[in-house]
Scaffold this motif. Structure first.
Motif, PDB file in Angstrom:
ATOM      1  N   PRO A 371     -21.479  36.154  23.367  1.00 44.96           N
ATOM      2  CA  PRO A 371     -22.671  35.353  22.893  1.00 44.96           C
ATOM      3  C   PRO A 371     -24.336  35.159  23.218  1.00 44.96           C
ATOM      4  CG  PRO A 371     -20.360  35.217  22.048  1.00 44.96           C
ATOM      5  CD  PRO A 371     -20.186  36.223  23.279  1.00 44.96           C
ATOM      6  N   GLY A 372     -23.772  34.208  24.701  1.00 44.23           N
ATOM      7  CA  GLY A 372     -24.578  34.037  24.917  1.00 44.23           C
ATOM      8  C   GLY A 372     -25.954  35.025  25.143  1.00 44.23           C
ATOM      9  N   ILE A 373     -25.912  36.581  25.432  1.00 46.79           N
ATOM     10  CA  ILE A 373     -26.525  37.240  25.979  1.00 46.79           C
ATOM     11  C   ILE A 373     -27.446  37.845  23.608  1.00 46.79           C
ATOM     12  CG2 ILE A 373     -27.217  39.246  26.486  1.00 46.79           C
ATOM     13  CD1 ILE A 373     -24.768  38.982  29.076  1.00 46.79           C
ATOM     14  N   HIS A 374     -26.079  38.200  22.958  1.00 45.92           N
ATOM     15  CA  HIS A 374     -26.579  38.796  22.828  1.00 45.92           C
ATOM     16  C   HIS A 374     -27.185  37.630  21.531  1.00 45.92           C
ATOM     17  CE1 HIS A 374     -25.161  42.006  19.171  1.00 45.92           C
ATOM     18  NE2 HIS A 374     -25.110  41.186  18.276  1.00 45.92           N
ATOM     19  N   TYR A 375     -27.343  37.236  21.034  1.00 49.89           N
ATOM     20  CA  TYR A 375     -27.891  36.254  19.763  1.00 49.89           C
ATOM     21  C   TYR A 375     -29.278  35.957  20.949  1.00 49.89           C
ATOM     22  CZ  TYR A 375     -24.205  36.254  17.729  1.00 49.89           C
ATOM     23  OH  TYR A 375     -22.916  36.720  15.637  1.00 49.89           O
ATOM     24  N   PRO A 376     -29.800  35.003  21.608  1.00 53.73           N
ATOM     25  CA  PRO A 376     -31.185  35.255  22.070  1.00 53.73           C
ATOM     26  C   PRO A 376     -31.816  36.959  21.573  1.00 53.73           C
ATOM     27  CG  PRO A 376     -29.697  33.912  23.717  1.00 53.73           C
ATOM     28  CD  PRO A 376     -29.117  34.729  22.457  1.00 53.73           C
ATOM     29  N   GLN A 377     -31.156  37.845  22.543  1.00 52.82           N
ATOM     30  CA  GLN A 377     -31.184  39.314  23.111  1.00 52.82           C
ATOM     31  C   GLN A 377     -32.221  39.321  20.778  1.00 52.82           C
ATOM     32  OE1 GLN A 377     -32.351  41.701  25.267  1.00 52.82           O
ATOM     33  NE2 GLN A 377     -32.729  39.987  26.541  1.00 52.82           N
ATOM     34  N   VAL A 378     -31.022  39.973  20.699  1.00 50.01           N
ATOM     35  CA  VAL A 378     -31.434  40.294  19.493  1.00 50.01           C
ATOM     36  C   VAL A 378     -32.620  39.556  19.174  1.00 50.01           C
ATOM     37  CG1 VAL A 378     -30.321  40.168  16.638  1.00 50.01           C
ATOM     38  CG2 VAL A 378     -28.990  40.518  18.609  1.00 50.01           C
ATOM     39  N   GLN A 379     -32.583  38.163  18.716  1.00 47.20           N
ATOM     40  CA  GLN A 379     -33.539  37.473  18.570  1.00 47.20           C
ATOM     41  C   GLN A 379     -35.017  38.041  19.200  1.00 47.20           C
ATOM     42  OE1 GLN A 379     -34.279  33.819  16.221  1.00 47.20           O
ATOM     43  NE2 GLN A 379     -32.197  33.102  16.502  1.00 47.20           N
ATOM     44  N   MET A 380     -35.176  38.373  20.377  1.00 45.89           N
ATOM     45  CA  MET A 380     -36.274  38.533  20.910  1.00 45.89           C
ATOM     46  C   MET A 380     -36.628  40.189  20.682  1.00 45.89           C
ATOM     47  SD  MET A 380     -36.253  39.196  25.345  1.00 45.89           S
ATOM     48  CE  MET A 380     -36.065  40.697  25.494  1.00 45.89           C
ATOM     49  N   GLN A 381     -35.443  41.122  20.121  1.00 42.38           N
ATOM     50  CA  GLN A 381     -36.099  42.675  19.997  1.00 42.38           C
ATOM     51  C   GLN A 381     -36.991  41.985  18.500  1.00 42.38           C
ATOM     52  OE1 GLN A 381     -36.185  44.123  21.996  1.00 42.38           O
ATOM     53  NE2 GLN A 381     -34.961  43.331  23.700  1.00 42.38           N
ATOM     54  N   ALA A 382     -35.796  40.895  17.418  1.00 40.13           N
ATOM     55  CA  ALA A 382     -36.485  41.281  16.204  1.00 40.13           C
ATOM     56  C   ALA A 382     -37.935  40.080  15.972  1.00 40.13           C
ATOM     57  CB  ALA A 382     -35.296  40.597  15.525  1.00 40.13           C
ATOM     58  N   GLY A 383     -38.344  40.039  17.191  1.00 35.61           N
ATOM     59  CA  GLY A 383     -39.440  39.134  17.225  1.00 35.61           C
ATOM     60  C   GLY A 383     -40.038  37.736  16.535  1.00 35.61           C
ATOM     61  N   THR A 384     -38.104  36.928  17.095  1.00 37.16           N
ATOM     62  CA  THR A 384     -38.284  35.963  15.683  1.00 37.16           C
ATOM     63  C   THR A 384     -38.179  34.268  16.651  1.00 37.16           C
ATOM     64  OG1 THR A 384     -35.979  35.994  15.660  1.00 37.16           O
ATOM     65  CG2 THR A 384     -37.449  36.956  14.049  1.00 37.16           C
ATOM     66  N   THR A 385     -38.550  35.173  18.036  1.00 35.00           N
ATOM     67  CA  THR A 385     -38.583  34.235  18.880  1.00 35.00           C
ATOM     68  C   THR A 385     -39.937  32.852  18.900  1.00 35.00           C
ATOM     69  OG1 THR A 385     -39.089  34.756  20.716  1.00 35.00           O
ATOM     70  CG2 THR A 385     -36.214  34.763  20.692  1.00 35.00           C
ATOM     71  N   GLY A 386     -40.714  34.034  19.256  1.00 33.03           N
ATOM     72  CA  GLY A 386     -42.257  33.571  18.747  1.00 33.03           C
ATOM     73  C   GLY A 386     -42.915  33.048  20.534  1.00 33.03           C
ATOM     74  N   ILE A 387     -42.068  33.384  21.056  1.00 32.60           N
ATOM     75  CA  ILE A 387     -42.744  33.798  22.975  1.00 32.60           C
ATOM     76  C   ILE A 387     -42.669  34.920  23.129  1.00 32.60           C
ATOM     77  CG2 ILE A 387     -41.766  31.425  22.886  1.00 32.60           C
ATOM     78  CD1 ILE A 387     -39.764  32.373  24.920  1.00 32.60           C
ATOM     79  N   ASN A 388     -41.894  35.952  22.638  1.00 29.56           N
ATOM     80  CA  ASN A 388     -42.259  37.451  23.612  1.00 29.56           C
ATOM     81  C   ASN A 388     -43.154  38.082  22.098  1.00 29.56           C
ATOM     82  OD1 ASN A 388     -39.156  36.104  23.176  1.00 29.56           O
ATOM     83  ND2 ASN A 388     -40.221  36.791  24.955  1.00 29.56           N
ATOM     84  N   ALA A 389     -43.467  39.239  22.977  1.00 26.79           N
ATOM     85  CA  ALA A 389     -45.060  39.775  22.058  1.00 26.79           C
ATOM     86  C   ALA A 389     -43.922  41.502  21.851  1.00 26.79           C
ATOM     87  CB  ALA A 389     -45.538  41.324  23.659  1.00 26.79           C
ATOM     88  N   LEU A 390     -43.861  41.762  20.640  1.00 23.44           N
ATOM     89  CA  LEU A 390     -43.192  42.268  19.727  1.00 23.44           C
ATOM     90  C   LEU A 390     -43.025  43.616  20.074  1.00 23.44           C
ATOM     91  CD1 LEU A 390     -45.679  41.675  15.967  1.00 23.44           C
ATOM     92  CD2 LEU A 390     -43.354  40.367  17.336  1.00 23.44           C
ATOM     93  N   ARG A 391     -41.525  43.655  20.866  1.00 20.56           N
ATOM     94  CA  ARG A 391     -41.232  45.458  20.982  1.00 20.56           C
ATOM     95  C   ARG A 391     -41.103  46.428  19.609  1.00 20.56           C
ATOM     96  NH1 ARG A 391     -36.966  43.929  25.992  1.00 20.56           N
ATOM     97  NH2 ARG A 391     -39.812  42.815  27.383  1.00 20.56           N
ATOM     98  N   ILE A 392     -41.853  46.891  19.059  1.00 20.86           N
ATOM     99  CA  ILE A 392     -41.857  48.436  17.889  1.00 20.86           C
ATOM    100  C   ILE A 392     -41.636  49.634  18.518  1.00 20.86           C
ATOM    101  CG2 ILE A 392     -42.885  48.696  16.187  1.00 20.86           C
ATOM    102  CD1 ILE A 392     -44.349  45.998  15.238  1.00 20.86           C
ATOM    103  N   TYR A 393     -40.702  49.816  18.454  1.00 19.75           N
ATOM    104  CA  TYR A 393     -40.090  52.004  19.475  1.00 19.75           C
ATOM    105  C   TYR A 393     -40.748  52.782  18.173  1.00 19.75           C
ATOM    106  CZ  TYR A 393     -37.399  48.806  23.131  1.00 19.75           C
ATOM    107  OH  TYR A 393     -37.057  48.482  24.271  1.00 19.75           O
ATOM    108  N   ASN A 394     -41.183  53.033  18.794  1.00 18.54           N
ATOM    109  CA  ASN A 394     -41.443  54.406  18.112  1.00 18.54           C
ATOM    110  C   ASN A 394     -40.376  55.436  18.335  1.00 18.54           C
ATOM    111  OD1 ASN A 394     -42.633  57.406  17.352  1.00 18.54           O
ATOM    112  ND2 ASN A 394     -44.044  57.016  17.407  1.00 18.54           N
ATOM    113  N   VAL A 395     -39.197  55.445  17.243  1.00 21.13           N
ATOM    114  CA  VAL A 395     -38.323  55.969  18.175  1.00 21.13           C
ATOM    115  C   VAL A 395     -38.335  57.158  17.830  1.00 21.13           C
ATOM    116  CG1 VAL A 395     -36.932  54.266  16.162  1.00 21.13           C
ATOM    117  CG2 VAL A 395     -38.054  56.277  15.403  1.00 21.13           C
ATOM    118  N   THR A 396     -39.097  58.412  17.474  1.00 14.73           N
ATOM    119  CA  THR A 396     -39.579  59.872  17.825  1.00 14.73           C
ATOM    120  C   THR A 396     -39.863  60.189  19.038  1.00 14.73           C
ATOM    121  OG1 THR A 396     -40.348  60.416  15.645  1.00 14.73           O
ATOM    122  CG2 THR A 396     -40.429  61.935  16.446  1.00 14.73           C
TER     123      THR A 396
END
Length: 507
Positions: A371-396
């Motif tokens: 849990p301690g890794i999971h939720y902060p990481q998910v928020q970082m990748q989802a762009g909801t931390t406010g302090i990280n650049a948006l990580r938008i992957y081009n999946v193709t």
């Protein structure tokens, strides 16, 4: 007989580097306790594969404790009630355990345990682990405190332990139930589990230090090569079969013998990163449920599309690498970090899903759910931390770069097995007549892309960045950065949080 010291095992299922066990063994008779908590297994982040992994470890832990003359007491029920039962039968001199960075339910349970112990006048000795500091009064000091903990000598494992015997109702480890809660027969059981022993973890460490570290940084991103070259220690760390301090000290010793090896440096950095994120949830438990940046509240929640979520969860989005990764994860319980980030990014931006339900689905799938890794990481990748650049992957593009021949996609999306590259990465571009000749009919045996990727991600980026530019959002981001941000490269940290660059999160 003197009242025993009760050593309460939670997610620290080991004998070596176990200060609570070592301390209790010096003070008199010991009762080694694990409690199967039915209510915990009813939480939405629990799954059958978690129980399978735990069950296997409890059985091997019982054997290891038995070699020290100490049986493992396994009870089923609420922890305060089980402690009350032990208190009535034998008394309890003290309770010994590790601090735990778990989910909100385990935090509330620990508070109930603490209240019962206070009422009974029984001391509770808690020991830190993973370099997490409780309470952390100044984030600027965390790195020093974490490194000091990791360098500290590992306490010796007792050669023998004076056993207090087993209380009534103790479950034989070889007779553990198939499921601790009926709903866990949910299709998330795993056919193949790693061997749940410290010896296996030690073998993985040794093999990494000698062989795999040479290819680690180069091979960690592709879902193909990552299977061979990543450490694969995460399930062992999550259940505490091996401690993070044991691994850190093993890597440090290898670095002295092989100075300058970038693979060893990379693993050390990620072990520190692990502690950094666990400290975030320790400091701010609401991260499990709420956007870290409240300025983004309501953006995704009001528009949650259940059909899109279920397509993503089943691996039926029409984007081959996304679907292959989800199906691989469903089958194995593990996937490499880059692909985890891609799955969350795709759900958050391309599908515009609020992160909470995808986070719970992934938690149930991950054998190494922490849990301690999971939720902060998910928020970082989802762009909801406010302090990280948006990580938008081009999946193709990710598919073309990380699986250029389509090997991984064909293995896990057999509907596309006959397609050659580059069509296997983007089957919607293949002429219909050619696709039909190769056995692929979009909309019948494989879905059309669920969204227009470029249009969906452009829309998502615009909405989030617009919300983050508001003055209150920027003020909130600065407060978050002060509380949770890395203290390395502070000059970078001082820049505007949405300037397009990813802040350094290694600590």
């Amino acid at each position: 007989m003197r009242a025993p010291g009760v050593v309460w095992f939670k997610r620290d299922l080991r004998v070596a580097d176990h200060p609570p066990l070592a301390e209790a063994a010096t003070r008199g008779p010991v009762l080694a306790l694990y409690v199967i908590e039915p209510e915990l297994w009813q939480q939405p982040d629990s799954s059958g594969r978690h129980w399978q992994w735990l069950r296997a470890r409890l059985q091997s832990l019982a054997a290891e404790l038995g070699q020290l003359g100490l049986p493992l007491c396994i009870l089923r029920g609420e922890v305060p009630e089980m402690l009350r039962q032990i208190q009535e039968e034998t008394g309890i001199a003290a309770l010994y355990s590790h601090e735990e960075v778990g989910n909100a339910w385990t935090y509330a349970r620990d508070r109930r345990v603490a209240a019962w112990l206070r009422k009974e006048g029984i001391p509770w000795y808690e020991f830190p682990q993973d370099g997490v500091v409780r309470p952390l009064r100044d984030r600027d000091l965390w790195q020093t405190q974490r490194d000091r903990f990791m360098r500290a000598p590992i306490p010796p494992t007792p050669s023998t332990i004076f056993s207090a015997g087993l209380p009534r109702g103790s479950i034989d480890p070889e007779q553990l139930p198939e499921w601790p809660s009926p709903h866990l027969g949910d299709g998330l059981a795993s056919k193949h589990l790693p061997l749940a022993t410290p010896r296996r973890a030690q073998d993985l460490v040794s093999d990494f230090l000698v062989n795999r570290q040479r290819h680690y940084l180069r091979g960690m991103s592709s879902p193909i090569s990552a299977q061979r070259y990543c450490s694969r220690l995460s399930p062992y760390l999550a259940l505490g079969i091996v401690s993070s301090r044991q691994v850190v000290q093993a890597v440090t010793a290898a670095q002295r013998q092989q100075p300058g090896q970038r693979g060893l440096q990379g693993l050390q950095a990620r072990l520190a990163w692990r502690g950094h994120f666990m400290q975030k949830l320790e400091d701010e438990p609401r991260i499990e449920f709420e956007n870290l940046q409240h300025a983004l509240d309501g953006l995704r929640e009001a528009e949650f599309d259940a059909a899109r979520f279920h397509a993503w969860a089943r691996g039926e989005t029409g984007f081959p690498l996304v679907d292959a990764c989800m199906r691989f994860l469903q089958a194995t319980g593990w996937i490499n970090f880059r692909m985890r980030a891609m799955l969350v990014s795709f759900s958050s931006y391309a599908l515009w899903l609020h992160w909470r339900e995808p986070a719970l689905h992934l938690a149930r799938l991950f054998l190494d759910y922490e849990p301690g890794i999971h939720y902060p990481q998910v928020q970082m990748q989802a762009g909801t931390t406010g302090i990280n650049a948006l990580r938008i992957y081009n999946v193709t593009k990710q598919a073309q770069e990380l699986d250029p021949e389509g090997e991984f996609i064909r293995r896990w999306v057999p509907e596309l097995a006959q397609l050659p590259a580059p069509w296997v990465q983007q089957p919607w571009l293949l002429p219909e007549s050619s696709a039909k000749r190769l056995g692929v009919v979009l909309g019948e045996n494989y879905p059309f892309p669920i969204v227009s990727l470029a249009q969906a991600t452009r829309h998502a980026r615009g909405r989030i960045l617009a919300a983050r530019r508001e003055i209150t959002a920027r003020q909130e981001a600065q407060q978050t950065l002060q509380r949770h941000g890395s203290r390395k490269r502070s000059s970078r940290a001082a820049r505007a949080p949405d300037d397009g660059r990813q802040l350094d999160l290694f600590s």
